[in-house]
Design a protein around this motif. Structure first.
Motif, PDB file in Angstrom:
ATOM      1  N   LYS A  53      -5.184   1.557  -7.798  1.00 23.51           N
ATOM      2  CA  LYS A  53      -6.375   2.590  -7.307  1.00 23.51           C
ATOM      3  C   LYS A  53      -6.464   2.610  -5.887  1.00 23.51           C
ATOM      4  N   GLY A  54      -6.820   3.677  -5.052  1.00 21.82           N
ATOM      5  CA  GLY A  54      -7.093   3.711  -3.533  1.00 21.82           C
ATOM      6  C   GLY A  54      -5.785   3.575  -2.964  1.00 21.82           C
ATOM      7  N   SER A  55      -5.736   2.785  -1.674  1.00 23.36           N
ATOM      8  CA  SER A  55      -4.344   2.646  -1.186  1.00 23.36           C
ATOM      9  C   SER A  55      -3.488   1.991  -1.785  1.00 23.36           C
ATOM     10  N   TYR A  56      -3.808   0.968  -2.681  1.00 23.69           N
ATOM     11  CA  TYR A  56      -2.981   0.117  -3.681  1.00 23.69           C
ATOM     12  C   TYR A  56      -2.126   1.039  -4.803  1.00 23.69           C
ATOM     13  N   GLY A  57      -2.725   2.187  -5.101  1.00 19.88           N
ATOM     14  CA  GLY A  57      -2.208   2.892  -6.076  1.00 19.88           C
ATOM     15  C   GLY A  57      -1.243   3.971  -5.381  1.00 19.88           C
ATOM     16  N   ILE A  58      -0.109   4.249  -6.110  1.00 21.91           N
ATOM     17  CA  ILE A  58       0.700   5.403  -5.798  1.00 21.91           C
ATOM     18  C   ILE A  58       0.159   6.801  -6.187  1.00 21.91           C
ATOM     19  N   PRO A  59      -0.042   7.612  -4.961  1.00 22.96           N
ATOM     20  CA  PRO A  59      -0.720   9.111  -5.326  1.00 22.96           C
ATOM     21  C   PRO A  59       0.019   9.761  -6.218  1.00 22.96           C
ATOM     22  N   TRP A  60      -0.846  10.617  -6.983  1.00 20.21           N
ATOM     23  CA  TRP A  60      -0.329  11.442  -8.125  1.00 20.21           C
ATOM     24  C   TRP A  60       0.878  12.492  -7.825  1.00 20.21           C
ATOM     25  N   SER A  61       0.897  12.880  -6.743  1.00 20.12           N
ATOM     26  CA  SER A  61       1.899  13.644  -6.020  1.00 20.12           C
ATOM     27  C   SER A  61       3.333  12.953  -5.947  1.00 20.12           C
ATOM     28  N   VAL A  62       3.290  11.909  -5.705  1.00 23.89           N
ATOM     29  CA  VAL A  62       4.385  10.917  -5.698  1.00 23.89           C
ATOM     30  C   VAL A  62       4.843  10.735  -7.257  1.00 23.89           C
ATOM     31  N   ARG A  63       3.817  10.509  -7.968  1.00 19.38           N
ATOM     32  CA  ARG A  63       4.110  10.221  -9.359  1.00 19.38           C
ATOM     33  C   ARG A  63       4.774  11.367  -9.863  1.00 19.38           C
ATOM     34  N   ILE A  64       4.496  12.682  -9.668  1.00 15.68           N
ATOM     35  CA  ILE A  64       4.647  13.876 -10.219  1.00 15.68           C
ATOM     36  C   ILE A  64       6.169  14.162  -9.964  1.00 15.68           C
ATOM     37  N   LYS A  65       6.615  14.089  -8.590  1.00 13.12           N
ATOM     38  CA  LYS A  65       7.832  14.016  -7.951  1.00 13.12           C
ATOM     39  C   LYS A  65       9.026  13.094  -8.613  1.00 13.12           C
ATOM     40  N   ALA A  66       8.317  11.847  -8.972  1.00 12.89           N
ATOM     41  CA  ALA A  66       9.227  10.915  -9.151  1.00 12.89           C
ATOM     42  C   ALA A  66       9.437  11.107 -10.809  1.00 12.89           C
ATOM     43  N   GLY A  67       8.242  11.467 -11.582  1.00  3.39           N
ATOM     44  CA  GLY A  67       8.680  11.915 -13.196  1.00  3.39           C
ATOM     45  C   GLY A  67       9.449  12.903 -13.243  1.00  3.39           C
ATOM     46  N   LEU A  68       9.604  14.059 -12.527  1.00  2.05           N
ATOM     47  CA  LEU A  68      10.599  15.073 -12.480  1.00  2.05           C
ATOM     48  C   LEU A  68      11.828  14.506 -12.388  1.00  2.05           C
ATOM     49  N   LEU A  69      12.219  13.746 -11.405  1.00  3.86           N
ATOM     50  CA  LEU A  69      13.444  13.083 -11.142  1.00  3.86           C
ATOM     51  C   LEU A  69      13.926  12.373 -12.361  1.00  3.86           C
ATOM     52  N   THR A 109       0.855  -1.194   0.043  1.00  2.26           N
ATOM     53  CA  THR A 109      -0.127   0.064   0.041  1.00  2.26           C
ATOM     54  C   THR A 109       0.778   1.256  -0.168  1.00  2.26           C
ATOM     55  N   PHE A 110       0.299   2.462  -0.456  1.00  2.49           N
ATOM     56  CA  PHE A 110       1.140   3.516  -0.529  1.00  2.49           C
ATOM     57  C   PHE A 110       0.331   4.794  -0.108  1.00  2.49           C
ATOM     58  N   ASP A 111       1.183   5.876   0.268  1.00  2.00           N
ATOM     59  CA  ASP A 111       0.536   7.032   0.552  1.00  2.00           C
ATOM     60  C   ASP A 111       1.477   8.106   0.192  1.00  2.00           C
ATOM     61  N   SER A 112       1.239   9.482   0.346  1.00  8.93           N
ATOM     62  CA  SER A 112       1.903  10.658  -0.229  1.00  8.93           C
ATOM     63  C   SER A 112       3.107  10.893   0.442  1.00  8.93           C
ATOM     64  N   SER A 113       3.729  10.150   1.238  1.00 13.58           N
ATOM     65  CA  SER A 113       5.025  10.146   1.932  1.00 13.58           C
ATOM     66  C   SER A 113       6.186  10.222   1.065  1.00 13.58           C
ATOM     67  N   PRO A 114       7.218  11.220   1.424  1.00 14.05           N
ATOM     68  CA  PRO A 114       8.358  11.281   0.478  1.00 14.05           C
ATOM     69  C   PRO A 114       9.227   9.874   0.498  1.00 14.05           C
ATOM     70  N   VAL A 115       8.897   8.973   1.400  1.00 21.12           N
ATOM     71  CA  VAL A 115       9.644   7.790   1.356  1.00 21.12           C
ATOM     72  C   VAL A 115       9.347   6.954  -0.021  1.00 21.12           C
ATOM     73  N   PHE A 116       8.144   7.161  -0.705  1.00 21.66           N
ATOM     74  CA  PHE A 116       7.962   6.345  -1.773  1.00 21.66           C
ATOM     75  C   PHE A 116       8.602   6.951  -3.290  1.00 21.66           C
ATOM     76  N   VAL A 117       9.004   8.298  -2.995  1.00 21.62           N
ATOM     77  CA  VAL A 117       9.295   8.864  -4.250  1.00 21.62           C
ATOM     78  C   VAL A 117      10.618   8.401  -4.931  1.00 21.62           C
ATOM     79  N   PRO A 118      11.721   8.086  -4.159  1.00 20.79           N
ATOM     80  CA  PRO A 118      12.813   7.404  -4.725  1.00 20.79           C
ATOM     81  C   PRO A 118      12.384   5.943  -5.309  1.00 20.79           C
ATOM     82  N   PRO A 119      11.941   5.181  -4.755  1.00 17.65           N
ATOM     83  CA  PRO A 119      11.661   3.924  -5.602  1.00 17.65           C
ATOM     84  C   PRO A 119      10.652   4.025  -6.604  1.00 17.65           C
ATOM     85  N   THR A 120       9.702   4.970  -6.574  1.00 16.79           N
ATOM     86  CA  THR A 120       8.872   5.017  -7.623  1.00 16.79           C
ATOM     87  C   THR A 120       9.506   5.530  -8.889  1.00 16.79           C
TER      88      THR A 120
END
Length: 566
Positions: free
Chosen positions: A538-554, A473-484
């Protein structure tokens, strides 16, 4: 029984938690208007012995039960769990002063009714007291998810490292399921000792020495003197617990530790999120040994966190604490040189402490494969070259040996894969952020934050009520940005590399990527497969868009870097 259980559950669910406070003066007056971050000490003797002997001769009751909420103030650092444990130690010293203390976390319960008896056999079963610093039970879990999908049950670590280290100076202190000798917690070295590196109290310490160590409370000083100078189980005079409330409130105040040895040489040690490892290291460095408490059935059972956020939060806190130990004067190497921490025990601590230091190096290795595919470069020999057998042999040998360890511990190949996968995820997320946090703290640019691990969701239930409790499961925590970002990058690199190979655009000769680079990216995608699913979930099983956008920029920045280098 089921009917009574349902009635009790209904009463608990329908209870108005604030009603007792709103309608009550008297016993609940101290709770009215209390702010959990700023309030005085609250101590309630729920069941005391009233100073009378034989209150529990029938064996049906609990000798005493005391509720303690230590003083909190925004003007004073409360030192997280270590500070709470030191307050409990001082309060219990002036109330009961038991020579042995049991430390159990709130999410654990006693599973073996003879756990205390087993512990006493260990603490009293040696000819000299040096072996009886503490008795630690390995952490085991009830209702644990099959095959350890989040890699936090640590069975192989306990069996291969913990049980091995038990043959040296003893098992690590694990923060829960541990029987401590109060004398050892007070920083008293074992006797006799001739080691000149170890300071030793000569005779009975003076009142001023005890005051400098334990603080100004006369009751605490007298209880400490009795613990340090008499037999382990000498009969203590019965006292009325209610008459000691004022003394207990004194030793639990925010400013009581100022100018004392609490948090340094006495009690649980401050300066690390992993106060358990640091405190156990201090005890071993003083010359004490510890014992492994591993009865059948297990002494205690607890709950392991489920879901991605809870698991990575726990790993980040552990990694932060371990790095704080490495970058401080409590480094086990320094303890080995200046105190009585044995060399092999020091190496055992280092095996655990240096885990988070792998994060920046593993990140670099994870980026090598995608970089080569995007920049049309290579860092491994081609499959047709003899040198290709060297990295292939290293890869197969490491994973085969690791799998053999899990088989030896009677675990499945799926459990091995889950733990291997989680090591790669944790290294690029929790450990990486912990490394950056401690570096910034060392430079004086930030402070560490104690993140509480949420475990109340229970075993066998999905975090959001879904049907798959073992799914990430996922949330908008910064900890998910690098692996994404690594997941997206690996997929993009594989697509670009495959397109070049099919279109014949790869450079001729030895300069372009080979099979090794494709295998590296493919293995990375397999290890980060929960994030691949999260990108489509989707839901808690999906990576939030805020994390996806930050990961996409990286990813975009890295791709641009690769293109400019091409």
């Amino acid at each position: 029984m089921q009917s009574e259980y349902e009635k009790l559950a209904s009463r608990i669910e329908n209870a108005d938690e604030e009603s007792l406070v709103r309608c009550g003066g008297g016993e609940f007056a101290e709770f009215v208007g209390a702010d959990r971050r700023d309030h005085p000490t609250i101590i309630k003797v729920l069941r005391g012995n009233d100073g009378r002997e034989g209150d529990d001769d029938d064996g049906t009751g609990v000798p005493s039960l005391v509720y303690i909420s230590r003083e909190k103030s925004p003007r004073h650092h409360h030192h997280f769990k270590a500070g709470a444990m030191n307050v409990l130690t001082r309060v219990s010293a002036v109330l009961t002063n038991a020579p042995v203390m049991l430390n159990v976390d709130c999410d654990m319960f006693a599973n073996n009714p003879q756990a205390a008896l087993h512990a006493m056999c260990l603490l009293l079963g040696f000819d000299d007291e040096v072996h009886s610093g503490f008795a630690q039970a390995p952490q085991k879990f009830h209702g644990a998810l099959k095959d350890d999908p989040f890699g936090n049950q640590m069975e192989v670590i306990f069996q291969k490292i913990g049980f091995g280290i038990a043959g040296l100076q003893g098992m690590f202190y694990g923060g829960t399921g541990c029987f401590h000798r109060r004398k050892v917690i007070y920083g008293v070295p074992p006797e006799p000792t001739s080691d000149v590196r170890q300071p030793r109290m000569r005779g009975s310490p003076s009142y001023k020495e005890l005051q400098k160590m334990f603080g100004s409370s006369k009751e605490l000083i007298e209880s400490a003197r009795s613990i340090m100078s008499v037999e382990m189980f000498a009969a203590a005079p019965a006292v009325d617990l209610a008459s000691r409330i004022d003394a207990a409130k004194e030793v639990s105040s925010c400013d009581y530790e100022a100018g004392t040895s609490w948090g340094q040489e006495v009690g649980w040690v401050y300066g690390s999120m992993t106060e358990d490892i640091l405190t156990g290291q201090r005890i071993h460095a003083a010359g004490w040994r510890s014992a492994l408490l591993n009865p059948d059935p297990p002494a205690f059972l607890g709950g392991a966190p489920t879901g991605g956020p809870a698991s990575l939060t726990q790993y980040k806190r552990w990694a932060t604490g371990l790095l704080e130990i490495i970058f401080s004067r409590n480094n086990p190497v320094l303890q080995c040189i200046s105190k009585r921490l044995e060399l092999r025990q020091c190496l055992g601590y280092l095996v655990i402490d240096v885990w988070p230091l792998r994060a920046p190096f593993e990140l670099c290795y994870a980026l090598l494969g995608p970089y080569c595919l995007l920049a049309n470069q290579s860092f491994l020999p081609k499959a047709s070259e003899p040198g290709f057998l060297i990295p292939l042999a290293l890869f197969l040998t490491y994973n085969a040996y690791n799998l053999a360890e899990y088989m030896d511990c009677r675990l499945s190949a799926r459990a091995w894969w889950n733990n291997h996968r989680m090591q790669r995820i944790v290294s690029s997320s929790a450990w990486l952020l912990a490394f950056l946090t401690v570096v910034l703290k060392t430079l004086g640019l930030s402070e560490t934050v104690f993140d509480v691990t949420r475990k109340e969701q229970g075993q066998g239930a999905a975090p959001d009520g879904g049907a798959d409790p073992g799914r990430f499961t996922f949330d908008s925590s910064p900890v998910f940005v690098p692996p994404t970002a690594l997941t997206i990058l690996a997929v993009v690199a594989l697509a670009v590399g495959a397109w070049r190979a099919v279109a014949g655009a790869a450079a001729a000769g030895a300069g372009g990527p080979g099979a090794g680079e494709f295998v590296c990216c493919g293995w990375l995608v397999l290890c980060f497969w929960p994030f691949v699913r999260g990108l489509a979930g989707k839901g808690s099983y999906g990576i939030p868009w805020s994390v996806r956008i930050k990961a996409g920029l990286l990813v975009a920045a890295f791709v641009h870097f690769c293109c400019t280098r091409n």
